[in-house]
Design an enzyme around this catalytic site. Structure first.
Site, short mmCIF file in Angstrom:
data_model
loop_
_atom_site.label_atom_id
_atom_site.label_comp_id
_atom_site.label_asym_id
_atom_site.label_seq_id
_atom_site.Cartn_x
_atom_site.Cartn_y
_atom_site.Cartn_z
N GLU A 292 0.86 -1.19 0.00
CA GLU A 292 0.00 0.00 0.00
C GLU A 292 0.89 1.23 0.00
OE1 GLU A 292 -3.14 0.10 -0.74
OE2 GLU A 292 -2.85 -2.05 -1.00
N CYS A 326 -1.40 9.39 3.55
CA CYS A 326 -1.41 8.95 2.15
C CYS A 326 -2.67 9.44 1.47
CB CYS A 326 -1.33 7.43 2.10
SG CYS A 326 -2.65 6.63 3.00
#
Ligand code: NAD
Length: 533
Positions: A292, A326
């Site tokens: 990720e 993020c």
């Protein structure tokens, strides 16, 4: 081994947020900070097979708001300790893989309860080690509890998987077995939730792991492991090594490491992907990577929207935890008819954000370290040639000499500018003008990333089009693009934002398992259950 223990777990609910406007909670947080301050500066050992281990070298974890304050001192693992940790995990795997799902699930629930009891103390550790203000720290701790509780239930669901068809004349069984030893490599920015989430998913599925936390948040990981031991974790199921890229690479390339669960930057994630793909001597499997990575997350503001909600949502998404998520909004695309008024309102809103030490709960605080500060200031210099500075644009001096940078907005940025394409991971927002909705969608999809995005609009037609055409793993309408909730918003990105693993979602644990199908011809041996009767 399949478990016959029935689940007595209640339905999953997200952990509630703490209301810090209450005097009681304010006092509790101040007391927690005082308690944790007494414990600062301790030395933490590596943990291999349940035993403490020291090495010749240490490094310090410091408070980004006051770098002279040492949070924890940690031993650096070399390849020797990394290899020993993999051996320990491999030995522990023999028994752990046979431990019933229900027992592994119960361990996570006990750990979640211990975290609830120490909620404020863990918030205080997050505030001091990575600079989260109280609400951000609270969300990190709450998400940790959610991951543990959610995966505890998902494990039971996996255990109850049934075989779709019984073929005539056969007894058919389909069930999930673990992969083996995993390397868990988390980032520093959700140092509790992501670190604990990837670790918990690994072990509840029957794997054993070597955990290598970020060197910017090693203390939180060490404290989590101690808490897991208190909850009843057997030796060797989680092994802790500390250090940077070198020890990370040793784990990724180790021939006995079956999978790598990584969350972090695109650059490191792609390197891991490549290294893990190369088969090593004595390696008997294809490594699995769960990656990720970063994002360049966009909010589109349609001319027909609730402007107040859009300005609030963009500000929260861009500057929450100083843009170090993020999912942070780093570019906003605004339609021409409302461009000027949006920019005026945004300036006002951003300039009202308070800057100061996270321990005193200011809205924005320091970035994580000196390197991050330089990177963000370099992007500010680039922004000055790529757009017009609306607000911010410099470092901020504060007592404690922390790494503060003013929340910064550039307007009139071109869709292909560096500021509009590269992940900055700091408090900088680029505003881009669009002529119409087609153009806005095209700009929103023009990066190599695809993590989160949002659209503010009152038009059902535009929301429907965005549902189909806005290519991101987590899309939000008329709300901010940060703050994914476990279960409700399974999280993971498209394109170079990762392998779209969807943490906190219904498919996540299958990534940590392999499915075994067994077909037995009937008539040769009695059913084992019949034999027991
Ligand atoms: P990073 O990539 O620098 O480091 C992540 C981890 O990898 C750390 O533990 C680090 O020590 C380790 N590492 C570094 N080099 C390595 C190597 N060569 N081999 C093996 N391990 C190595 O990321 P960071 O600065 O800790 O975190 C910020 C990044 O993480 C941002 O890009 C952010 O977008 C991303 N992130 C993504 C998600 C998501 O769910 N997609 C969530 C949080 C953060």
């Amino acid at each position: 081994m399949r478990s016959s223990t029935p689940s007595n777990l209640s339905a999953f609910h997200n952990e509630p947020f703490t209301d810090f406007s209450s005097m009681e909670n304010k006092r509790a947080m101040h007391e927690a900070l005082d308690r944790v301050r007494i414990e600062l500066g301790h030395t933490y050992d590596l943990i291999i097979a349940g035993s403490d281990l020291q090495t010749a070298t240490t490094f310090n974890s410091v408070n980004p708001a006051n770098p002279s304050e040492i949070i924890g001192i940690h031993y650096v693992a070399s390849a020797k300790e990394a290899n020993a940790a993999v051996d320990a995990a491999q030995s522990a795997f023999a028994a752990w893989r046979k431990t019933p799902f229900a027992e592994r699930s119960a361990l996570l629930v006990r750990a979640a309860e211990l975290i609830r009891q120490r909620h404020f103390d863990l918030c205080a550790w997050l505030t001091l080690e990575v600079g989260k203000n109280w609400a951000e720290a609270d969300a990190d701790v709450g998400e940790t509890i959610d991951f543990l509780e959610f995966y505890a239930r998902e494990a039971l669901r996996l255990d109850a998987a049934t075989t779709p068809i019984q073929y005539p004349g056969e007894r058919n069984l389909f069930h999930y077995v673990p992969l083996g030893v995993g390397a868990v490599i988390p980032p520093w920015n959700f140092p509790l939730a992501i670190m604990a989430g990837m670790t918990a998913a690994s072990i509840v599925s029957g794997n054993t792991v070597v955990l290598k936390p970020s060197p910017d948040a090693p203390t939180i990981a060490a404290r989590f492991l101690a808490l897991m031991e208190e909850a009843g974790l057997p030796d060797g199921v989680i092994n802790l090594v500390q250090g940077g890229p070198e020890v990370g690479r040793t784990l990724v390339e180790h021939p006995q490491v079956r999978f790598i669960a990584f969350t972090g930057s695109k650059k490191v994630g792609l390197e891991i992907h490549e290294r893990a793909a190369r088969t090593q001597p004595r390696q008997h499997f294809i490594k699995r990577t769960i990656l990720e990575l970063g994002g360049k997350d966009t909010i589109i503001v349609d001319a027909d929207c609730d402007l107040d909600a859009a300005v609030d949502g963009v500000t929260a998404s861009a500057f929450g935890f100083n843009g170090q998520k993020c999912s942070a909004c780093s570019r906003v695309i605004v339609e021409s008819p409302i461009y000027d008024i949006f920019c005026d309102r945004l300036k006002e809103r951003v300039e009202a954000l308070s800057i100061g030490t996270p321990a005193e709960n200011f809205q924005t605080g320091p970035v994580i370290n000196e390197v991050a500060k330089k990177r963000v200031l370099d992007y500010i210099a680039i922004g000055k040639s790529e757009g017009r500075l609306l607000t911010g644009g410099s470092a901020v001096e504060m007592p404690g000499n922390g790494y503060y940078i003013a929340p910064t907005v550039f307007i009139d940025v071109a869709p292909t500018a560096k500021l509009a394409q590269e992940e900055i991971f700091g408090p900088i927002l680029a505003v881009i003008r669009s002529g119409n909705f087609d153009e806005a969608l095209a700009i929103a999809n023009n990066t190599e990333y695809g993590l989160t995005g949002a659209l503010y609009s009152n038009s059902r037609k535009k929301l429907d089009r965005a549902r189909d055409e806005f290519h991101v793993g987590n899309l939000y309408f008329n709300r901010k693009c940060t703050g994914a909730m476990v279960g409700a918003h399974p999280f993971g990105g498209f394109n170079l934002s990762g392998t779209d693993s969807k943490a906190g979602g219904p498919d996540y644990l299958t990534l940590f398992t392999q499915a075994k199908s067994i077909a037995e011809k009937r008539g040769y041996a009695s059913d084992s259950r019949e034999e027991q009767q």
